[in-house]
Design an enzyme around this catalytic site. Sequence first.
Site, PDB file in Angstrom:
ATOM      1  N   ARG A 104       0.854  -1.180   0.000  1.00  0.00           N
ATOM      2  CA  ARG A 104       0.000   0.000   0.000  1.00  0.00           C
ATOM      3  C   ARG A 104       0.893   1.234   0.000  1.00  0.00           C
ATOM      4  NH1 ARG A 104      -3.801  -2.526  -1.490  1.00  0.00           N
ATOM      5  NH2 ARG A 104      -5.742  -2.916  -0.384  1.00  0.00           N
TER       6      ARG A 104
ATOM      7  N   HIS B  55      -1.210   0.208  -9.980  1.00  0.00           N
ATOM      8  CA  HIS B  55      -1.871  -0.768  -9.086  1.00  0.00           C
ATOM      9  C   HIS B  55      -2.473  -1.935  -9.878  1.00  0.00           C
ATOM     10  CE1 HIS B  55      -4.070  -1.275  -4.967  1.00  0.00           C
ATOM     11  NE2 HIS B  55      -3.780  -2.444  -5.514  1.00  0.00           N
TER      12      HIS B  55
ATOM     13  N   GLU C 159      -4.252   7.123  -4.688  1.00  0.00           N
ATOM     14  CA  GLU C 159      -4.617   6.556  -6.004  1.00  0.00           C
ATOM     15  C   GLU C 159      -5.994   7.085  -6.440  1.00  0.00           C
ATOM     16  OE1 GLU C 159      -4.340   2.311  -5.580  1.00  0.00           O
ATOM     17  OE2 GLU C 159      -2.251   2.434  -4.958  1.00  0.00           O
TER      18      GLU C 159
HETATM   19  C1  8YV Z   1      -6.906  -4.934  -6.136  1.00  0.00           C
HETATM   20  C2  8YV Z   1      -5.855  -4.847  -3.794  1.00  0.00           C
HETATM   21  O1  8YV Z   1      -6.221  -4.321  -7.190  1.00  0.00           O
HETATM   22  O2  8YV Z   1      -6.223  -6.992  -2.931  1.00  0.00           O
HETATM   23  C3  8YV Z   1      -6.165  -5.804  -2.710  1.00  0.00           C
HETATM   24  O3  8YV Z   1      -6.353  -5.357  -1.581  1.00  0.00           O
HETATM   25  O4  8YV Z   1      -5.570  -3.720  -3.564  1.00  0.00           O
HETATM   26  C4  8YV Z   1      -5.831  -5.295  -5.204  1.00  0.00           C
HETATM   27  O5  8YV Z   1      -5.719  -6.646  -5.358  1.00  0.00           O
HETATM   28  C5  8YV Z   1      -8.056  -4.094  -5.758  1.00  0.00           C
HETATM   29  O6  8YV Z   1      -8.730  -4.483  -4.640  1.00  0.00           O
HETATM   30  C6  8YV Z   1      -9.039  -4.009  -6.926  1.00  0.00           C
HETATM   31  O7  8YV Z   1      -9.234  -2.741  -7.245  1.00  0.00           O
END
Ligand code: 8YV
Length: 313
Positions: A233, A280, A262
């Site tokens: 993150r 991301h 983001e």
């Molecule tokens: C995804 C993520 O890109 O798993 C997570 O927490 O941040 C990522 O796998 C996101 O949740 C989808 O937008």
Amino acid sequence: MTNSQPAILIIQPLMPQLDEKLTQHFHCHRLYEQQDPVGFIQQHGIAIKAIVTRGDIGVETAILEQLPACKAIAVFGVGTDRIDLDYTAKHGIQVSITRDILTEDVADLALTLMLAFSRNLVAYHQFAKAGAWENSSVELSTRASGKRIGIAGLGAIGLAIARRAEAFGMQVAYTARTAKDVSYKRCDNIEQLAAFSDFLVLALPGSAENLQLVDAKVLTALGKEGVLINIARGTVIHEADLITALQQGTIKGAALDVYPHEPMINPALRELDNVLLTPHIASATHETRAQMTSNVLENLRNYFSEGKMITAL
Ligand code: 8YV
């Protein structure tokens, strides 16, 4: 869509494939489409039975407080850093994540970033595409195999990164809250890990305790030849300190997939040459996203039929 279908609230846009499936099975309300989200929640909140959100988005507690009948949150992702888990536990709200689905893809991206950065992949690609090879030659790059990789956070993703790094003959060290049953060296803290590392890879949750963990001190410990890789993150890094370190050459560079605000990427970061930036996309493969979609649907279906999400925390 009929009103006999359970009402769910979608917090932010989802992938079209998932959105279409949700529309077939549920009475979907989309918070992000509302002109007046506060008024909308006041009017319809009572009817909402479940939420779908993304790992990087979560849901504000102020919203949950207005949804008394909502006892399930299906997360499209594994991150729960933007959900108040004390609140959900206290109010009997189940939270499901797409567990064990995206691990390998995220680990693949960590190694891709490491190799692409150290082997100057993007610059060489641009050079070759531009036809520049006919008139000039390129600078050398840096070896990654056999070097030292420090992995901050040895959960499922951290372990998958470590296994790959081993195949590249790398020495692996890690930090984790508890010692793991592995042969890798465990460091007491992130500064020690940074001092060990040629490549420092962040695979930690974006929890409050990890907020801006990677600051000027850690970057100084990583050193002039060190490279920072972040697939966790953006909040885990003190961004201003990172930008200063990159501008001053305190570290060699950074390869980042995640950012604190983001989809905005700090312009100061975008201007630098010693960075490799991706938007991301660590879990964004056809295969993984199809499985994540099925997981969210199965969790909701099971919740509404059996009262239990299948991959709840
Ligand atoms: C995804 C993520 O890109 O798993 C997570 O927490 O941040 C990522 O796998 C996101 O949740 C989808 O937008």
